[in-house]
Design a protein around this motif. Structure first.
Motif, short mmCIF file in Angstrom:
data_model
loop_
_atom_site.label_atom_id
_atom_site.label_comp_id
_atom_site.label_asym_id
_atom_site.label_seq_id
_atom_site.Cartn_x
_atom_site.Cartn_y
_atom_site.Cartn_z
N ALA A 90 19.90 53.71 38.53
CA ALA A 90 19.15 54.89 38.10
C ALA A 90 17.65 54.70 38.22
O ALA A 90 16.90 55.68 38.34
CB ALA A 90 19.52 55.23 36.65
N ASP A 96 20.23 55.25 44.15
CA ASP A 96 21.16 56.20 43.52
C ASP A 96 21.77 57.13 44.56
O ASP A 96 22.99 57.37 44.56
CB ASP A 96 20.39 57.00 42.46
CG ASP A 96 21.26 58.05 41.79
OD1 ASP A 96 22.46 57.80 41.58
OD2 ASP A 96 20.74 59.15 41.47
N LYS A 97 20.95 57.65 45.48
CA LYS A 97 21.46 58.56 46.51
C LYS A 97 22.41 57.83 47.47
O LYS A 97 23.40 58.40 47.93
CB LYS A 97 20.29 59.15 47.29
CG LYS A 97 19.48 60.16 46.48
CD LYS A 97 18.34 60.74 47.30
CE LYS A 97 17.53 61.73 46.48
NZ LYS A 97 16.39 62.29 47.25
N ALA A 100 25.76 57.10 45.32
CA ALA A 100 26.42 58.22 44.63
C ALA A 100 27.78 58.58 45.25
O ALA A 100 28.77 58.75 44.52
CB ALA A 100 25.51 59.44 44.59
N ILE A 103 30.36 55.93 44.30
CA ILE A 103 30.70 55.96 42.88
C ILE A 103 31.66 57.10 42.59
O ILE A 103 32.66 56.93 41.87
CB ILE A 103 29.42 56.09 42.02
CG1 ILE A 103 28.59 54.81 42.13
CG2 ILE A 103 29.77 56.39 40.56
CD1 ILE A 103 27.23 54.90 41.49
N VAL A 104 31.39 58.27 43.16
CA VAL A 104 32.29 59.42 42.97
C VAL A 104 33.67 59.12 43.56
O VAL A 104 34.70 59.44 42.96
CB VAL A 104 31.69 60.69 43.62
CG1 VAL A 104 32.71 61.82 43.60
CG2 VAL A 104 30.42 61.10 42.91
N SER A 143 28.85 55.80 35.47
CA SER A 143 28.41 57.18 35.70
C SER A 143 27.58 57.70 34.54
O SER A 143 26.56 58.39 34.73
CB SER A 143 29.62 58.10 35.92
OG SER A 143 30.37 57.69 37.04
N ILE A 146 24.03 55.97 34.45
CA ILE A 146 23.15 56.55 35.48
C ILE A 146 22.68 57.93 35.06
O ILE A 146 21.49 58.26 35.13
CB ILE A 146 23.87 56.60 36.84
CG1 ILE A 146 24.15 55.18 37.35
CG2 ILE A 146 23.05 57.38 37.86
CD1 ILE A 146 25.03 55.13 38.57
N LYS A 150 18.88 59.31 34.40
CA LYS A 150 18.37 60.34 35.31
C LYS A 150 17.94 61.60 34.57
O LYS A 150 16.97 62.26 34.97
CB LYS A 150 19.44 60.71 36.34
CG LYS A 150 19.62 59.68 37.44
CD LYS A 150 20.80 60.03 38.32
CE LYS A 150 20.61 61.37 39.02
NZ LYS A 150 21.75 61.66 39.92
#
Length: 263
Positions: A90, A96-97, A100, A103-104, A143, A146, A150
């Protein structure tokens, strides 16, 4: 005082009424006993597995301690890994991008669907159960950590900068405290995942644990013991979650005060 006690009294009255109707429904033939064992039979089942055990010699207390210890190991490992990883991810928007989508993806995989693969890797012993619990808890916790960082209120960050804070000091003094309520919420959510995973994980390769107890009871059509196992899991989850909420109130008294003001 009455207003505080009334919700608990009314909830207890509703539960007692439902139990009574359940008992009467079985006694008068409206419900089948093997499908809906009444409270009296469940109570006898509780005494049986508390004293004799099910399977014989493995008591409810042994099942409970085994399950709790497995959850503690997997949950603790997940929290210890997810919090620092989430804080680092984060802190760097580019990182993070990049991560992401992964992670999803991994969070979306049903934990128990990994059971055959994890058995191949680690066998059907204790490590498999701990790994599955840790996997399920990790992604939920990551999740939330982060997201907690954020979505810190930008006003707080600007206020910190106006006091001359920047870099690590701003992160430590402003961002992290503001993210803690969501991190604690993630810890409670991860705990719920841990309890869901353990039931399935304990149905393979063991006779000890609440999941194994439920599986054995189902095999022998002992519905009352199945319900006892379910109730114990529910009580354990409630007590631990309540403990985490109490810890949050102690560590973050300012967050509790804000919630009370909002209400």
């Amino acid at each position: 005082m009455i207003r505080r006690v009334f919700p608990y009294v009314s909830a207890f009255a509703v539960i007692a009424a439902l139990i009574l109707l359940w008992e009467l429904g079985v006694r008068y033939g409206y419900l089948k006993e093997y499908q809906f064992p009444p409270a009296s039979k469940i109570a006898r089942g509780f005494v049986e597995i508390s004293t004799i055990g099910f399977p014989t010699g493995v008591t409810l207390w042994s099942h409970t301690l085994t399950t709790v210890w497995r959850i503690v190991q997997g949950y603790t490992a997940a929290i210890a890994l997810a919090i620092p990883a989430g804080l680092v991810i984060a802190a760097f928007p580019v990182l993070d991008k990049m991560l992401a989508p992964a992670i999803v993806f991994f969070r979306s995989i049903a934990t128990l669907s990994l059971l055959p693969l994890v058995i191949v890797w680690f066998g059907a012993g204790e490590l498999t159960k701990i790994v599955l619990i840790g996997y399920g808890c990790f992604w939920v916790m990551l999740s939330n950590v982060i997201a907690g960082v954020k979505y810190v209120d930008p006003v707080l960050i600007r206020a910190g900068r106006s006091f001359g804070l920047s870099g690590i000091e701003l992160y430590r003094s402003v961002v992290l405290p503001a993210a803690l309520p969501r991190i604690f919420a993630g810890a409670r959510m991860a705990l719920g995942v841990g309890f869901m995973v353990i039931v399935g994980a304990e149905m393979i390769g063991t006779i000890e644990g609440l999941g194994a107890l439920i599986m054995e009871a189902r095999t022998f059509y002992k519905s009352e013991i199945t319900i006892v196992g379910m109730l114990v899991i529910g009580v354990l989850g409630f007590l631990i979650s309540t403990g985490l909420a109490a810890l949050e109130r102690v560590m973050l008294p300012w967050a509790s005060s804000i919630d009370e003001v909002k209400r």
